[in-house]
Design an enzyme around this catalytic site. Structure first.
Site, mmCIF file in Angstrom:
data_model
loop_
_atom_site.group_PDB
_atom_site.id
_atom_site.type_symbol
_atom_site.label_atom_id
_atom_site.label_comp_id
_atom_site.label_asym_id
_atom_site.label_seq_id
_atom_site.Cartn_x
_atom_site.Cartn_y
_atom_site.Cartn_z
ATOM 1 N N GLU B 226 17.871 -7.348 18.027
ATOM 2 C CA GLU B 226 17.657 -8.160 16.814
ATOM 3 C C GLU B 226 19.021 -8.574 16.292
ATOM 4 O O GLU B 226 20.022 -7.921 16.571
ATOM 5 C CB GLU B 226 16.957 -7.329 15.721
ATOM 6 C CG GLU B 226 15.572 -6.838 16.069
ATOM 7 C CD GLU B 226 15.091 -5.825 15.018
ATOM 8 O OE1 GLU B 226 15.123 -6.157 13.820
ATOM 9 O OE2 GLU B 226 14.711 -4.721 15.414
ATOM 10 N N LYS B 228 21.865 -8.672 13.650
ATOM 11 C CA LYS B 228 22.279 -7.756 12.591
ATOM 12 C C LYS B 228 22.674 -8.598 11.396
ATOM 13 O O LYS B 228 23.673 -9.307 11.433
ATOM 14 C CB LYS B 228 23.462 -6.893 13.045
ATOM 15 C CG LYS B 228 23.849 -5.852 12.020
ATOM 16 C CD LYS B 228 24.996 -4.988 12.511
ATOM 17 C CE LYS B 228 25.249 -3.813 11.578
ATOM 18 N NZ LYS B 228 25.131 -4.098 10.168
ATOM 19 N N ARG B 233 20.871 -2.677 3.443
ATOM 20 C CA ARG B 233 19.692 -1.985 3.969
ATOM 21 C C ARG B 233 18.824 -1.523 2.810
ATOM 22 O O ARG B 233 19.327 -0.912 1.862
ATOM 23 C CB ARG B 233 20.169 -0.782 4.778
ATOM 24 C CG ARG B 233 19.080 0.011 5.449
ATOM 25 C CD ARG B 233 18.819 -0.548 6.816
ATOM 26 N NE ARG B 233 17.839 0.239 7.559
ATOM 27 C CZ ARG B 233 18.169 1.217 8.401
ATOM 28 N NH1 ARG B 233 19.431 1.556 8.578
ATOM 29 N NH2 ARG B 233 17.221 1.859 9.066
ATOM 30 N N GLU B 273 16.286 -5.601 5.583
ATOM 31 C CA GLU B 273 17.589 -6.025 5.073
ATOM 32 C C GLU B 273 17.369 -6.933 3.880
ATOM 33 O O GLU B 273 16.619 -7.910 3.969
ATOM 34 C CB GLU B 273 18.344 -6.787 6.177
ATOM 35 C CG GLU B 273 19.818 -6.938 5.929
ATOM 36 C CD GLU B 273 20.607 -5.688 6.314
ATOM 37 O OE1 GLU B 273 19.999 -4.720 6.816
ATOM 38 O OE2 GLU B 273 21.835 -5.682 6.093
ATOM 39 N N LYS B 395 24.565 -0.581 16.782
ATOM 40 C CA LYS B 395 24.951 -1.830 16.120
ATOM 41 C C LYS B 395 26.096 -2.424 16.931
ATOM 42 O O LYS B 395 27.043 -1.723 17.297
ATOM 43 C CB LYS B 395 25.334 -1.602 14.658
ATOM 44 C CG LYS B 395 26.380 -0.541 14.384
ATOM 45 C CD LYS B 395 26.622 -0.407 12.890
ATOM 46 C CE LYS B 395 27.530 0.780 12.591
ATOM 47 N NZ LYS B 395 27.666 1.043 11.163
#
Lengths: 336, 535
Positions: B226, B228, B233, B273, B395
């Site tokens: 996905e 970032k 968050r 997010e 990440k």
């Protein structure tokens, strides 16, 4: 009766008693000096003749070396009057460190007392301050702000021991000056029941030996420098303030860095030094003690040698005591 | 109050995390209810008193102290509450210091006009340490360097391992001061407090940065990717007991984002997010910053900085805990739910199709949208594991290199910036000689921020100074800066052993706890992969 300002004068070489021909705590070498106590900002090397308490002379010899502590040394016991030139001179305890004295001077019925550094709290290592009525009282003002009120030293020692109990796997290293504070901390710890050996930085050893030789019982002291890290787990180590957060401290087991000083009363001062456990233990009079002392000696006039003179002079003025700032340079450099 | 004052005094000077936990633990273990719970609320910032303000303290000082002596003292000490606490004239009174619980109850209920007399009575009955704790409590400035998380760790520590900090987290928001049932639980005297219908926070699953060695070992088929997104968050929680929006640090931020809470018309727990989105386009992080750290929000803010949540995971569907399901299964549930519910102000984080890791790398390098930081890689078969499990989520940020560093020192700039603390020395964590984490400075940056960010940092530095060295201020190790740089090179001249090329402040991370800033090892691995010229 002559006003003391006509015979006790501020000169570039320090406070000079003219009819006696001597200086009190002169900041540089002179012919004749009377020394209140052995801290280096008051007891300079190289005088020809030094008059002081026997303990101060002994401590000066340890600190400065035999040749530097006055070519001739004259000890004077508490309360013994001595004629120096035209002046009667005697010493009374100042309660600051072992041997620390107030210098009383009388000339033609006019009396001035130079207190040197002093405190009023009890100290197991030195006799307590004796107030001397006088016409001019010369005082320090190191902690002359009302924010400085030293708590009972026993309570501060209890905080240290409580921390040792909470962090038994760590070494508690206490930054303290080598003359006076170090030995007072040892004595306070002994009073609180801490009977284990206390470890010393090398800079503290010689003066502790002199204290012991002068009859102050400090119990078992060991050099921290030769002790292994394992021996220092759970131990209390005393070291100069400059060493506690420096490379020297690496030999310690995850040290809790403590500092014993009147300055620890203010958080910013403690934080600046990276202190984890500040202990407010001072060998100087706090705000209340300074003011109480001015009232006790009853002098109509107070001269302030060094420190925060404006606040003390302001408070004295409100009670009708005339204040004068001497602005003597060089004092207050060593300890607090 | 004496024990609480002692606790604060120790905490404020204690740098080590473990030592702080030990101090908190001892306090919780030795103090009775309800005082210890009130103390817990105080250090976690859960208390505030509208009626008591710094003005009250000034007035009290004026009634009891000489104005000139007060001015000199304040000038010397530099902190109002501390000055008053230290110089308050002691008079012998025949009363013990107040109890913490009584102080808090009184502050919450008494009328403003009665407070000066009450507070003066407390000060008279207290020593300097208790006076300072009282005044700091009243003005809401404890500043003891304890995060809510750390306090929860200390509470969990009372259980001798039976209750983990994450377990405490999962009941925390169902509880209220003085937390008697929480203490009873960790001490084994009562069952786990049942948060029942309370919308409690669930500790989130965190990712590790992907490094070259990890990358090489990946098999593309095992992974989902996905984008970032460059937001914060958040966790959306909705039960019959209410709806909440939490930050990743478990702070309840519902009041700052009412439009999100209003859009929650479901039951469940979602992970996503928070972003500022205008007409479907994600705005830069600096826009989102306008909305952060606010207790409430006005109409203009709501209009100019509209927020939305990009959803990427489902922890609970309705009341059912689905965290043990593999990622693919949770994702399928999330998609099905989303298709049916069509919630406002929410969309789904897109799954990126890719054939190979090389393809993925190309996609990452090609992504230039400001709001995309890079890629997230998630193992298709991984359950949702709280904390930072190794090898499940990565990440993978795009160039330039960045680190999340902790602000350590600040220095005034020159010329136009002469009045600003604009040069920032930042550091990363490493394990110190004695096994405890310590920060080591890794670089200095003096640009990259906006004027507004500079003003914010300058203010923060002034309010969080712990020491001064000439023009340099050392600050509390509590502010995270995201630092971008072109390369990291080995350097014998730097204490950390590494020098950053072209470091700049990429953004401020007031939302991120300092303990979660990067470690020096992370930076050192970046060095190994970079060309080692000028070694």
């Amino acid at each position: 009766m002559p006003h003391p300002e006509t015979w006790l004068k501020v000169t570039s070489a320090g406070l000079f008693c003219e009819p006696g021909g001597f200086f009190v705590d002169p900041p540089r070498a002179v012919d004749r000096a009377v020394v209140t106590h052995a801290h280096s900002d008051h007891a300079r090397p190289g005088h020809r003749a030094v008059l002081a308490s026997p303990e101060t002379l002994a401590l000066m010899r340890t600190r400065l070396g035999e040749g530097q502590a006055g070519l001739s040394q004259q000890p004077l016991g508490w309360g013994e009057r001595l004629r120096v030139g035209e002046v009667d001179v005697w010493l009374e305890p100042a309660g600051h460190v072992l041997g620390s004295a107030q210098v009383a001077m009388e000339w033609r019925g006019s009396r001035a007392v130079v207190s040197g550094d002093y405190k009023r709290a009890a100290d197991p290592t030195t006799p307590g301050f004796v107030p001397i009525p006088c016409d001019v009282f010369v005082t320090e003002a190191t902690f002359a702000l009302p924010v400085f009120r030293h708590p009972r030293p026993e309570a501060e020692i209890a905080r240290l021991l409580e921390s040792v109990d909470l962090f038994p796997e760590r070494t508690h290293v206490v930054g303290c000056y080598s003359l006076g504070k170090c030995q007072r901390l040892v004595a306070l710890l002994r009073q609180a029941g801490w009977e284990r050996p206390i470890y010393l930085h090398g800079a503290h050893v010689a003066l502790c030996e002199t204290y012991a030789a002068l009859g102050v019982d400090l119990g078992e002291l060991r050099p921290a420098t030769v002790a292994g890290k394992a021996a220092l787990v759970g131990a209390i180590v005393l070291a100069p303030p400059s060493a506690i957060a420096d490379r020297w401290a690496r030999r310690l087991a995850e040290p809790v860095v403590c500092s014993a000083s009147g300055w620890m009363r203010v958080r910013q001062r403690a934080k600046q030094g990276g202190i984890e456990l500040p202990l407010v233990i001072s060998d100087h009079a706090d705000w209340d003690e300074l003011n109480a002392t001015l009232d006790e000696v009853g002098a109509p006039e107070v001269w302030v040698t060094h420190g925060r003179e404006e606040a003390l002079i302001h408070a004295a003025g409100q009670r009708g005591i005339r204040g004068r700032a001497l602005r003597l340079l060089g004092y207050g450099d060593e300890e607090a | 109050m004496i024990a609480f004052a002692n606790l604060l005094e120790r905490l404020v000077f204690t740098p080590g995390r473990n030592a702080k936990i030990a101090l908190l633990r001892r306090y919780f273990a030795t103090q009775p209810d309800p005082d210890r719970g009130i103390g817990l609320a105080a250090v976690t910032g859960a208390l505030s008193f509208a009626a008591a303000k710094p003005g009250l303290i000034r007035e009290l000082a004026a009634t009891r102290t000489d104005p000139e002596l007060f001015a000199w003292s304040y000038d010397y000490v530099g902190d109002l509450a501390e000055t008053v606490a230290l110089m308050w004239p002691e008079r012998p009174v025949n009363a013990p210091p107040p109890r913490l619980a009584d102080v808090v109850a009184t502050l919450a209920t008494e009328h403003k006009s009665d407070l000066p007399g009450i507070v003066a009575g407390w000060l008279d009955a207290s020593d300097a340490s208790v006076r300072l704790a009282l005044l700091k409590l009243i003005t809401g400035g404890l500043r003891v360097g304890v995060s809510a998380r750390l306090a929860k760790v200390a509470v969990a520590d009372l259980s001798e391992g039976r209750v983990r900090p994450d377990d405490v987290e999962e009941v925390w928001h169902g509880l209220a001061p003085p937390y008697a049932e929480l203490f009873a639980w960790v001490e084994g005297r009562a069952p786990r407090p049942d948060p029942a219908q309370a919308p409690v926070f669930r500790p989130p699953m965190l990712a590790h940065p992907l490094e070259q060695a990890d990358f090489a070992a990946l098999d593309a088929a095992d992974w989902r990717a996905e984008w970032k997104w460059d937001g914060i968050r958040v966790q959306l929680v909705a039960t019959d007991g209410g709806a909440r929006l939490y930050s990743r640090g478990a702070d309840d931020i519902s009041a700052a984002f009412p439009e999100i809470v209003q859009a929650i018309r479901f039951r469940g727990v979602l992970d996503g997010e928070l972003l500022v989105v205008r007409d479907g386009v994600v705005a830069p992080f600096s826009d989102l910053q306008q909305r952060l750290n606010r207790k409430s929000v006005g109409a203009r803010m709501l209009r100019e900085f509209p927020v939305a949540v990009r959803l990427y995971d489902m922890l609970f569907e309705g009341a059912q805990d689905v965290r043990q399901l593999p990622f693919d299964a949770r994702r399928a549930r999330l998609e099905a739910w989303y298709a049916a519910a069509r919630p406002a102000r929410m969309d789904l984080s897109e799954l990126i199709a890719f054939d190979s890791l090389e393809h993925l790398a190309a996609l990452r390098d090609g992504a230039r949208a400001a709001a995309i930081e890079g890629l997230m890689l998630k193992r298709a078969d991984a359950p949702y594991v709280p904390g930072r499990p190794k090898g499940l989520w990565w990440k993978w940020k795009r160039e330039p290199l960045t680190i999340d560093a902790v602000l350590m020192y600040a220095q005034r700039g020159h010329g136009k910036r002469g009045s600003f603390y604009s040069d920032y020395t930042f550091g990363l964590w490493r394990t110190g000689e004695h096994g405890a984490d310590e920060l080591v400075p890794v670089g200095k940056a003096y640009f990259g921020f906006t004027d507004a960010e500079l003003a914010h940092l300058d203010r923060w530095v002034r309010n969080h100074t712990v020491a001064r060295f000439g023009p340099v201020r050392e600050v509390e190790k509590a502010f995270v800066l995201e630092v971008a740089f072109d390369a990291a090179q080995r350097s014998a001249r730097h204490k950390s052993g590494v020098a950053l090329r072209f470091p700049r402040i990429a953004r401020l991370r007031p939302d991120k706890p300092a303990a979660e800033a990067d470690r020096l090892e992370t930076l050192m691995r970046l060095v190994e992969n970079a060309p080692t010229t000028n070694a």
